[in-house]
Design a protein around this motif. Structure first.
Motif, short mmCIF file in Angstrom:
data_model
loop_
_atom_site.label_atom_id
_atom_site.label_comp_id
_atom_site.label_asym_id
_atom_site.label_seq_id
_atom_site.Cartn_x
_atom_site.Cartn_y
_atom_site.Cartn_z
N PHE A 185 0.85 -1.19 0.00
CA PHE A 185 0.00 0.00 0.00
C PHE A 185 0.88 1.24 0.00
N HIS A 186 0.59 2.18 -0.90
CA HIS A 186 1.34 3.44 -0.94
C HIS A 186 0.33 4.59 -0.87
N PRO A 187 0.48 5.53 0.08
CA PRO A 187 -0.51 6.60 0.26
C PRO A 187 -0.34 7.77 -0.71
N ALA A 188 -0.39 7.48 -1.98
CA ALA A 188 -0.43 8.46 -3.06
C ALA A 188 -0.82 7.70 -4.32
N LEU A 189 -1.23 8.42 -5.35
CA LEU A 189 -1.62 7.77 -6.60
C LEU A 189 -0.38 7.61 -7.49
N LEU A 190 0.23 6.45 -7.40
CA LEU A 190 1.40 6.15 -8.22
C LEU A 190 1.02 6.22 -9.70
N PRO A 191 1.99 6.63 -10.55
CA PRO A 191 3.43 6.76 -10.30
C PRO A 191 3.87 8.06 -9.65
N ASN A 192 2.93 8.95 -9.34
CA ASN A 192 3.28 10.21 -8.70
C ASN A 192 3.58 10.00 -7.22
N TYR A 193 4.60 10.71 -6.74
CA TYR A 193 4.96 10.73 -5.33
C TYR A 193 5.38 9.37 -4.78
N ARG A 194 6.26 8.71 -5.53
CA ARG A 194 6.97 7.57 -4.95
C ARG A 194 7.89 8.10 -3.85
N GLY A 195 8.21 7.23 -2.89
CA GLY A 195 9.16 7.64 -1.88
C GLY A 195 8.61 7.54 -0.47
N PRO A 196 9.43 7.95 0.53
CA PRO A 196 9.09 7.69 1.93
C PRO A 196 8.09 8.63 2.58
N HIS A 197 7.84 9.82 2.01
CA HIS A 197 6.99 10.81 2.70
C HIS A 197 5.90 11.36 1.76
N PRO A 198 5.09 10.51 1.16
CA PRO A 198 4.12 11.01 0.18
C PRO A 198 3.06 11.94 0.76
N LEU A 199 2.50 11.62 1.94
CA LEU A 199 1.46 12.47 2.52
C LEU A 199 2.00 13.86 2.83
N HIS A 200 3.19 13.92 3.40
CA HIS A 200 3.80 15.20 3.73
C HIS A 200 4.05 16.04 2.48
N ARG A 201 4.62 15.41 1.45
CA ARG A 201 4.95 16.17 0.25
C ARG A 201 3.70 16.57 -0.54
N LEU A 202 2.69 15.74 -0.56
CA LEU A 202 1.44 16.11 -1.22
C LEU A 202 0.87 17.38 -0.61
N ALA A 203 0.87 17.46 0.72
CA ALA A 203 0.37 18.66 1.39
C ALA A 203 1.29 19.85 1.14
#
Length: 271
Positions: free
Chosen positions: A49-67
């Motif tokens: 499970f990855h908390p972003a809509l891949l392929p966008n925002y791969r990586g360790p801090h997707p929720l933080h970077r999305l905001a």
């Protein structure tokens, strides 16, 4: 239950896993790549499970970077994908998109992620194990790598009131958001008042509060300290759970029985 922590002994874990006789390994928020030889112990490999809509925002801090990037309503959501030899680049099985309302508070974000994961593991994971869903390969391109840096936590006067409030909900508890006040970095808590239009004056700090201009108004925030941290923990402990939300929209990729196989949308690369 198998207890497994640092330092990771993959060989010992590999000796214990065959006793489980599971079809697939499902993972969320594990901080390192799982070796392929361990995934091969499962007939259907591993899913993540990855908390972003891949392929966008791969990586360790997707929720933080999305905001931080203001892309929460564009690429926010949860993806279920196959695990591969690289981080977050395996074939996508399902998406659950988020909207603006899912980001109203920190609890809303956490509840939305949990609800999306429940829906995906209930609907998509069994279909994958039964060979009814094959997944779709992720497109190549220059997508944002979601690693949080110190500058993403800094508040500036060109940000909107709404954006800073969202940063507090997602980053405020950990790792925090910060404002420069007379050359000193001050950690902010939550907003307690909107004071009116921007004044052109610099930030003013007094009695555990700080007033400062944003692009569309002047606001007053509490500053973050030990007492406030304790109060927030008490509030979280005694907060009532929210009523259940309707089942989220699930986008499934690579349905074997369908006439056409949907592709992962490539739009929105980079910010």
């Amino acid at each position: 239950m198998i207890e497994f922590g640092r330092p990771y002994d993959w060989d010992e874990l590999g000796r214990q896993l065959p006793e489980i006789a599971a079809d697939v390994l499902i993972c969320y928020a594990f901080p390192t790549l799982i070796p392929q030889q361990l995934l091969s112990l499962f007939p259907k490999g591993g899913l993540n499970f990855h908390p972003a809509l891949l392929p966008n925002y791969r990586g360790p801090h997707p929720l933080h970077r999305l905001a931080a990037d203001g892309q929460h309503a564009v690429h926010g959501g949860v993806t279920l994908h196959k695990m591969s030899a690289n981080f977050d680049d395996g074939d996508i099985l399902g998406h659950v998109p988020f909207c603006e309302a899912h980001w109203a508070t920190r609890r809303d974000v956490a509840d939305s992620v949990a609800t999306a994961m429940r829906a995906l593991v209930r609907e998509v994971a069994p279909a994958y194990c039964e060979d009814l869903v094959s997944g779709t390969r992720q497109p190549t391109g220059d997508f944002v790598w979601a690693r949080l840096e110190r500058n993403h936590m800094a508040i500036s006067s060109d940000m909107s009131i709404e954006h800073v409030a969202r940063l507090w909900h997602v980053l405020g508890g950990n790792p925090g958001i910060y404002l420069d006040v007379a050359g000193r970095e001050v950690r902010l808590a939550f907003q307690i008042a909107r004071l009116g239009p921007p004044t052109g004056k610099g930030p003013v700090r007094r009695w555990g509060r700080v007033e400062f201009d944003l692009a569309n108004g002047r606001v007053r925030y509490l500053t973050y300290g030990r007492l406030l941290k304790r109060l927030m923990k008490m509030h979280t402990a005694f907060a009532r759970p929210k009523a259940g939300k309707p089942c989220p929209e699930i986008r499934v990729f690579g349905k074997v029985a369908s006439e056409s196989v949907p592709e992962v949308p490539p739009a929105g690369r980079g910010v």
